[in-house]
Design a protein around this motif. Structure first.
Motif, PDB file in Angstrom:
ATOM      1  N   ASP A  70      23.440 -63.393  96.935  1.00 42.90           N
ATOM      2  CA  ASP A  70      24.767 -63.515  96.323  1.00 42.90           C
ATOM      3  C   ASP A  70      25.595 -62.334  96.832  1.00 42.90           C
ATOM      4  N   LEU A  71      26.485 -62.597  97.771  1.00 45.26           N
ATOM      5  CA  LEU A  71      27.268 -61.500  98.359  1.00 45.26           C
ATOM      6  C   LEU A  71      28.234 -60.918  97.340  1.00 45.26           C
ATOM      7  N   ASP A  72      28.361 -59.604  97.342  1.00 47.52           N
ATOM      8  CA  ASP A  72      29.413 -58.986  96.529  1.00 47.52           C
ATOM      9  C   ASP A  72      30.770 -59.347  97.139  1.00 47.52           C
ATOM     10  N   GLN A  73      31.835 -59.203  96.376  1.00 44.53           N
ATOM     11  CA  GLN A  73      33.144 -59.706  96.798  1.00 44.53           C
ATOM     12  C   GLN A  73      33.655 -59.019  98.066  1.00 44.53           C
ATOM     13  N   ARG A  74      33.419 -57.727  98.175  1.00 45.50           N
ATOM     14  CA  ARG A  74      33.871 -56.990  99.365  1.00 45.50           C
ATOM     15  C   ARG A  74      33.164 -57.535 100.618  1.00 45.50           C
TER      16      ARG A  74
END
Length: 860
Positions: free
Chosen positions: A548-552
């Motif tokens: 789950d990639l962080d938003q940045r």
């Protein structure tokens, strides 16, 4: 007397046997060997004599001998001719006829050949009328060919004699010791095989063409039907086979356990391939092409050769005791097949292919309500394949891969070698395998086994970090269960990568190897690093975990995807963007927009295939959603087909890329302009530079034209059908006819699928998967209730039929109404098989997912 155990040991009249019944039989039976004589011809029936030698240890009540749908001519038990107590599925043996110690039973019988890909399958070549036979026994179909104790833990040696026409080849686990003429036939005599589980034995016969190569460590042969020899490239087969044999001999430290290596291309095959000892069968549908093989086709060939070769040790030499252990055979072969492909062939990127294809399917299945542990009980042979899926193959393989990282690759290899050495020619269980690895690593693996093999569901990880003054001040890996229903959190080792946007691309600056467990794991070694533009917490894909990639990081991925130089990382970022759509975190538009910009820039062939595959799925979703978002769907269709054609033309100097883009163009052509262009290409009134329309591509175009009933599509279909009379041509023509959008045609074909006794199953299966493409949702809706209502009756056709039927013909409509209909069946039809019920539950969940995705689509 224990009446409950006596009752449990009584069989129910079907060909299937329970685990308990099999264990009871194995308790009193040992030292089995078979002497088999077959009288084969071009007729639809064969005659055989099955002689079973075995030792009986103790008393044997309710002892049965399996033999399916045969006409018994005679039966002799220990020298006495008897009238068999036979119900069409098995023979019940009278205790009074058996003796403690050595027993011999001889049965002569006739039987019709199978036409559904099991037992001794018969195929008539439509080109030249020649007859070909091949056997397929997994999980318990040897009983369709001879009398035996059909269960994996009663290993036996097989001595074979075959009477066959003089122009036929006969292939089995051993090389023949003699061939002699007898009237119009030849008699082939084969020496006794090493001890094998029945499902690993085989017999293939017919006028097969043979190629030979003795340049490797063991003699190699390749067989195919005579009419398809021009489609076979034997040098590729022998090259990959030789590379694999050298690799596995070294890796296992145990020489290949059989004397020769035969591979047979066969028609109408149910699966991709089958690991029969020393006589492996491969599906023609997947490995025969009418043009030079593309890079992806060659890689698939190499991978499947390696997969089946790994089974010769892990599955054939050492075999699971019962069908609950089948996952370990398949997981191990999937793991070792990929490893061998990456390390022994030119396809060094095989793990990237594994990640982008099968592993993603495993993640999807493991996220559904129907997910299951890797290790599950199997009640009877009828249930042997209930859970044979991407969790069994690719999740299992990924689990073994991350275990090899956790223990160390050499330690893992030593554990495997110990296991194969200790249990050679025997049956083993999961504890035996894990015990060998635990001993080699000097580590207790009981907790690992519980978390990974006995608990269902997939986890996700996400990097949570804060930055101060341009430096990381805190960094944690956060693990969560994707589903509340399956809350297990697991331990595994991963590599975290920090990346930064630079002028020439997105570059790696720092990595950290972390063994994490529980909900949160501190990663102190990354504190003090420069604040990254992108964090990827499963670099190099060591772990089985969704990222789950962080938003940045997600923003960086979208903006600079084509500047990520590491191809595996780029593949993973593409996947993260697609996952965000499936998980309802981003609209479908986002993925399509990123793809329209970045797909034309993609220079990696494997990643391009991954992206196109997801674009085709996106298009299918939009089609299912119709008439909602129709204007946007038409716009997307136009943009995707234009992009695909443009890239087809640009890649005229690279046949692999050009073909990949052109295949996408054909599939994405749904409107009049591209369909008109396809028709012109087919008739030769226009051309694309560098593109050769071979027979496979011609059929692809004809199917697409008929799918939308464009122009004179039906006349083109009839003309091509007369030109290509091969088996693959017949199936391609069938697909093109069935897919035509006509209500009366659909009803006729549905009736044929559900009731035909005459059509071979291989063709029924083609019809199933072409009957209702996504955009024909109104035609599908017209028979949706009928298909659901018929499930309980169709279930009686058995698992081979229902595996295909449920995949292809349980209605999908991306609608609440369809969910209501599925609910009605689930709530009222309590007698459905486990396989069918599971398919309904998965379809329902995917319907909910589609509705969520539909609600997020932004009209543009």
């Amino acid at each position: 007397m224990n009446t409950s155990s006596t009752t449990a040991s009584l069989r129910d009249g079907t060909p299937f046997i329970s685990e308990y019944q099999a264990s009871e039989r194995a308790r009193v039976i040992s030292n089995v060997d078979y002497q088999l004589t077959f009288f084969l011809s071009e007729q639809s029936q064969f005659r055989a004599i099955s002689t079973v030698n075995f030792e009986l240890n103790g008393t044997a009540k309710n002892l049965t001998l399996d033999l399916n749908q045969a006409n018994i001519i005679s039966m002799i038990v220990n020298g006495s001719k008897i009238y068999p107590k036979y119900n069409g599925s098995y023979i019940t043996l009278s205790p009074s006829l058996l003796q403690s110690g050595q027993n011999t039973i001889a049965i002569e019988f006739t039987r019709e050949h199978s036409t559904n890909g099991e037992g001794l399958h018969r195929f008539v070549d439509p080109v030249d009328g020649k007859v070909y036979l091949y056997s397929h026994f997994e999980p318990a179909a040897a009983q369709q060919m001879f009398a035996l104790f059909d269960q994996p833990d009663l290993k036996a040696s097989f001595q074979l004699n075959v009477h066959a026409p003089k122009d036929w080849q006969v292939i089995s686990a051993m090389r023949e010791s003699s061939i002699s003429a007898q009237g119009n036939d030849n008699v082939w005599v084969f020496p006794a095989s090493p001890k094998l589980s029945p499902y690993n034995f085989s017999l293939h016969a017919g006028p097969y063409h043979m190629w030979q190569d003795n340049s490797g460590p063991y003699p190699m042969r390749l067989f195919s039907r005579q009419s398809v020899t021009e489609q076979v490239t034997p040098q590729d087969w022998f090259t990959y086979t030789k590379q694999g044999l050298y690799f596995f001999d070294r890796y296992f430290g145990i020489p290949y356990p059989f004397k020769k290596y035969d591979q047979v291309l066969v028609p109408d095959f149910l699966y991709g391939a089958m690991e029969n000892a020393a006589a492996i069968t491969f599906s023609e549908d997947r490995f025969l092409f009418n043009a030079k093989m593309t890079a992806s086709q060659k890689e698939r060939l190499a991978g499947v050769i390696m997969h089946e070769m790994a089974h010769q040790w892990f599955g054939d030499l050492v075999t699971m005791k019962w069908w609950n252990g089948l996952w370990l055979n398949e997981s191990f072969a999937a793991f070792m097949g990929t490893l061998a492909t990456a390390e022994a062939t030119e396809f060094t990127h095989a793990w990237r292919t594994f990640y982008a294809s099968g592993k993603q399917r495993a993640y999807e299945l493991d996220s559904l309500v129907t997910t299951h542990p890797i290790e599950v009980p199997v009640a009877t042979t009828q249930n042997a394949f209930d859970n044979i899926d991407a969790i069994t193959y690719q999740k299992g393989a990924s689990t073994l891969n991350q275990l090899s990282h956790l223990l160390g690759k050499e330690t893992f290899r030593q554990g495997v070698k110990q296991y194969l050495t200790e249990f050679s020619y025997q049956n083993a269980q999961l504890d035996d395998f894990i015990g060998s690895l635990a001993k080699a690593s000097n580590r207790d693996l009981s907790q690992w086994t519980q978390e990974w093999l006995y608990k269902a569901g997939v986890n996700s990880i996400k990097a949570e970090y804060t930055c101060a003054n341009g430096m990381i001040s805190d960094f944690q890996l956060v693990q969560r269960a994707v589903s509340d229903e399956f809350p297990t959190l697991r331990e595994q080792k991963v590599k975290i990568g920090l990346f930064y946007q630079r002028q020439h691309g997105v570059e790696e600056h720092q990595t950290a190897v972390v063994t994490y467990k529980g909900a949160r794991t501190n990663v102190s070694e990354l504190v003090g690093a420069y604040c990254p533009d992108l964090v990827y917490p499963n670099l190099d894909d060591w772990g089985f975990v969704k990222v789950d990639l962080d938003q940045r990081s997600m923003n960086t991925a979208k903006q600079a995807l084509n500047k990520v130089h590491d191809p595996l990382l780029r593949s993973m970022l593409w996947q993260s963007m697609w996952d965000s759509v499936l998980d309802g975190q981003a609209p479908l538009n986002d993925f399509i927009n990123v793809a329209l910009i970045n797909a034309p820039l993609e220079q990696d062939y494997t990643i391009l295939g991954q992206v196109i595959s997801n674009l085709l799925r996106a298009k299918e979703m939009l089609d299912l959603m119709a008439p909602a978002n129709k204007q946007y769907a038409d716009k997307v269709s136009r943009a995707l087909s234009q992009m695909s054609l443009r890239m087809t033309m640009e890649h005229h100097k690279n046949s692999d890329f050009q073909r990949r883009w052109f295949s996408a163009y054909v599939s994405l052509s749904t409107q009049s302009d591209p369909l008109k262009h396809l028709q012109q290409l087919l008739t030769g009134t226009t051309k694309v530079k560098g593109l050769v329309l071979d027979q496979d591509l011609r059929w692809d175009i004809i199917r697409q034209l008929n799918r939308f009933d464009y122009g004179n599509a039906y006349a083109l279909l009839q003309r091509e059908k007369m030109t290509d009379t091969s088996d693959s041509g017949e199936k391609a023509a069938l697909a093109a006819e069935v897919i035509r959008p006509q209500a009366h045609l659909k009803r006729q074909w549905l009736n044929t699928i559900e009731h035909s006794q005459a059509m071979p199953f291989s063709k029924l299966r083609v019809a199933m998967f072409n009957l209702y493409p996504a955009e024909q949702n109104l035609l599908s809706a017209a028979t949706a209730e009928q298909r659901l209502a018929n499930l309980i009756e169709l279930d009686k056709k058995g698992p081979v039929f229902m595996r295909s039927y449920t995949q292809a013909l349980i209605p999908r409509a991306c609608s609440i109404d369809n969910i209501t209909m599925i609910d009605q069946v689930l709530n009222t039809e309590t007698g459905l098989s486990k396989l069918t019920r599971r398919a309904l539950l998965e379809t329902r969940q995917n319907e909910y997912r589609c509705i969520n995705i539909k609600q997020l689509v932004k009209p543009q």
